[in-house]
Design a protein around this motif. Sequence first.
Motif, PDB file in Angstrom:
ATOM      1  N   GLU A  38       1.083  -1.054  -0.143  1.00 27.73           N
ATOM      2  CA  GLU A  38       0.092  -0.231   0.208  1.00 27.73           C
ATOM      3  C   GLU A  38       0.493   1.134   0.183  1.00 27.73           C
ATOM      4  O   GLU A  38       1.703   1.130   0.888  1.00 27.73           O
ATOM      5  CB  GLU A  38      -0.430  -0.331   1.199  1.00 27.73           C
ATOM      6  N   VAL A  39       0.127   2.294  -0.428  1.00 25.28           N
ATOM      7  CA  VAL A  39       1.170   3.666  -0.716  1.00 25.28           C
ATOM      8  C   VAL A  39       0.030   4.502   0.904  1.00 25.28           C
ATOM      9  O   VAL A  39      -1.253   4.487   0.844  1.00 25.28           O
ATOM     10  CB  VAL A  39       1.156   4.015  -1.938  1.00 25.28           C
ATOM     11  N   LEU A  40       0.819   5.001   1.665  1.00 31.85           N
ATOM     12  CA  LEU A  40       0.098   6.290   2.631  1.00 31.85           C
ATOM     13  C   LEU A  40       0.917   7.398   2.273  1.00 31.85           C
ATOM     14  O   LEU A  40       1.607   8.018   1.853  1.00 31.85           O
ATOM     15  CB  LEU A  40       1.032   6.007   4.152  1.00 31.85           C
ATOM     16  N   VAL A  41      -0.724   8.594   2.472  1.00 32.58           N
ATOM     17  CA  VAL A  41      -0.675   9.983   2.546  1.00 32.58           C
ATOM     18  C   VAL A  41      -0.672  10.442   3.347  1.00 32.58           C
ATOM     19  O   VAL A  41      -1.572  10.486   4.279  1.00 32.58           O
ATOM     20  CB  VAL A  41      -0.998  10.873   1.260  1.00 32.58           C
ATOM     21  N   VAL A  42      -0.111  11.320   4.310  1.00 31.80           N
ATOM     22  CA  VAL A  42       0.084  11.978   5.298  1.00 31.80           C
ATOM     23  C   VAL A  42      -0.379  13.706   4.683  1.00 31.80           C
ATOM     24  O   VAL A  42       0.965  14.046   4.209  1.00 31.80           O
ATOM     25  CB  VAL A  42       1.542  11.910   6.389  1.00 31.80           C
ATOM     26  N   GLU A  43      -1.183  13.997   4.762  1.00 33.83           N
ATOM     27  CA  GLU A  43      -1.724  15.435   4.411  1.00 33.83           C
ATOM     28  C   GLU A  43      -1.996  16.416   5.683  1.00 33.83           C
ATOM     29  O   GLU A  43      -2.656  16.654   6.500  1.00 33.83           O
ATOM     30  CB  GLU A  43      -3.387  15.957   3.718  1.00 33.83           C
ATOM     31  N   LEU A  44      -0.676  17.439   5.501  1.00 31.58           N
ATOM     32  CA  LEU A  44      -0.384  17.830   6.969  1.00 31.58           C
ATOM     33  C   LEU A  44      -1.521  19.145   7.093  1.00 31.58           C
ATOM     34  O   LEU A  44      -1.547  19.426   8.411  1.00 31.58           O
ATOM     35  CB  LEU A  44       0.731  18.879   6.693  1.00 31.58           C
ATOM     36  N   PRO A  45      -1.914  20.093   6.831  1.00 31.73           N
ATOM     37  CA  PRO A  45      -2.965  20.459   6.719  1.00 31.73           C
ATOM     38  C   PRO A  45      -4.593  20.436   7.679  1.00 31.73           C
ATOM     39  O   PRO A  45      -4.848  21.066   8.079  1.00 31.73           O
ATOM     40  CB  PRO A  45      -3.155  21.134   5.283  1.00 31.73           C
ATOM     41  N   THR A  46      -4.485  19.168   7.194  1.00 28.68           N
ATOM     42  CA  THR A  46      -5.773  18.566   7.583  1.00 28.68           C
ATOM     43  C   THR A  46      -5.564  17.299   8.497  1.00 28.68           C
ATOM     44  O   THR A  46      -6.100  16.887   9.634  1.00 28.68           O
ATOM     45  CB  THR A  46      -6.267  17.832   7.004  1.00 28.68           C
ATOM     46  N   ALA A  47      -3.684  17.529   8.798  1.00 30.13           N
ATOM     47  CA  ALA A  47      -3.654  16.718   9.425  1.00 30.13           C
ATOM     48  C   ALA A  47      -4.775  14.942   9.027  1.00 30.13           C
ATOM     49  O   ALA A  47      -5.454  14.144  10.387  1.00 30.13           O
ATOM     50  CB  ALA A  47      -4.078  16.404  11.293  1.00 30.13           C
ATOM     51  N   SER A  48      -4.761  14.511   8.165  1.00 30.60           N
ATOM     52  CA  SER A  48      -5.833  13.192   8.196  1.00 30.60           C
ATOM     53  C   SER A  48      -4.111  12.296   7.071  1.00 30.60           C
ATOM     54  O   SER A  48      -3.249  12.338   6.364  1.00 30.60           O
ATOM     55  CB  SER A  48      -6.563  13.442   6.542  1.00 30.60           C
ATOM     56  N   LEU A  49      -5.263  10.998   7.256  1.00 33.16           N
ATOM     57  CA  LEU A  49      -3.776  10.202   6.241  1.00 33.16           C
ATOM     58  C   LEU A  49      -5.228   9.627   5.087  1.00 33.16           C
ATOM     59  O   LEU A  49      -5.945   8.777   4.786  1.00 33.16           O
ATOM     60  CB  LEU A  49      -4.047   9.157   7.429  1.00 33.16           C
ATOM     61  N   HIS A  50      -4.575   9.264   4.235  1.00 38.32           N
ATOM     62  CA  HIS A  50      -4.599   8.576   2.777  1.00 38.32           C
ATOM     63  C   HIS A  50      -4.392   7.118   2.077  1.00 38.32           C
ATOM     64  O   HIS A  50      -2.861   7.664   2.556  1.00 38.32           O
ATOM     65  CB  HIS A  50      -5.198   9.855   1.724  1.00 38.32           C
ATOM     66  N   ARG A  51      -4.763   6.461   1.617  1.00 42.97           N
ATOM     67  CA  ARG A  51      -4.188   5.620   1.127  1.00 42.97           C
ATOM     68  C   ARG A  51      -4.525   5.164  -0.033  1.00 42.97           C
ATOM     69  O   ARG A  51      -6.010   5.504  -0.776  1.00 42.97           O
ATOM     70  CB  ARG A  51      -4.479   4.152   1.668  1.00 42.97           C
ATOM     71  N   LEU A  52      -3.494   5.260  -0.439  1.00 41.83           N
ATOM     72  CA  LEU A  52      -3.198   5.280  -2.204  1.00 41.83           C
ATOM     73  C   LEU A  52      -3.609   3.837  -3.096  1.00 41.83           C
ATOM     74  O   LEU A  52      -2.954   2.832  -2.666  1.00 41.83           O
ATOM     75  CB  LEU A  52      -2.480   6.007  -3.065  1.00 41.83           C
TER      76      LEU A  52
END
Length: 331
Positions: A235-249
């Motif tokens: 899997e590939v994870l993305v941490v979106e800093l401004p919203t402090a949220s985690l996304h999985r691509l």
Amino acid sequence: MSSPAGPGSDEPRLYRRLTMELADRLTEPALRCEEGEVRDLDRNHVVRVSDYDVGTAARCQAKAAAAPSEFEPSIFTTSRAVALRSMRWLRRTGSVVEAVGHTMRRARQADHDPSDGAPAPDIDWLGEYLGDPALAPIDVRVRIAARATTWLTTTLDVLGVDDPKQTQGWRFDIRPRWRYPGRGLALDGRVDLALPIVGNHTPVFVLASLHPAVLDQAAFNICLWTINQRKPPDEVLVVELPTASLHRLAVDELFDRGVDAAARAAEAVTARTPGADEPIVRLTRSPSDFTCSDCGWAAGCQAKSEFDRQPVHRGGIQLTPSPRTAVPPSG
């Protein structure tokens, strides 16, 4: 390229497919580069396509063909670099603040005691920037440390890490690469973090947004990662800093996108011609206030001129008169 199978596929086959697809799609750009293997050519004779070029070309391909500006460290680039380098000290100190402080002192050689006879550590661009009182006085260093601390704290929190010592085995600032065979063309990627799992690693990108150009960069980097690792990530994870949220691509959707992004960027970067007013090949142009702000082609770009002539709307309200309907001033 048809969509590669997911993580459970024949991994060596996927690695070969990505390599062959890049070699095929980058043929024309590669022919503009010096003949010979990258390792055998002088560094100045190698054309390098970075993930930054990929992001630029995704926004405006022609802008990526403009002469690149000289790299200048800023609070944003230095704070990110400090945060990534602090990863090595997290598991020792158990504190984000201590790790950041230790990293900055070492970069500036503030911990070096010349009386002990030990050689001074090498200073790279980060050390030169932090050690220059004109560029980085105490107030600037405080801001850099604060931003780096926020970067690390937010990233660890989003990834569910309660104790910084749990980062044992993490890799950081990974630079996957691929070289076009027989030509001086190099693709240089960058992955922020990699978390160890059984038999594999999970790449993590820490991003300021999920803009399509930023996701193109991630896809490009995952292609190079998969080639270098000889297998795709689970899997590939993305941490979106401004919203402090985690996304999985979705991994299996990244490969075609990454190859397309690499081809678009390579076409632009290999079209650079010092002193020219236009790139040597026809490239797509996508003007906008943000994209055109520091573009070397902006002054003579027809697409930008047409963009500037359009009336400005905000919230459905026209803020500037259209050139076609504006009433000329009376004499």
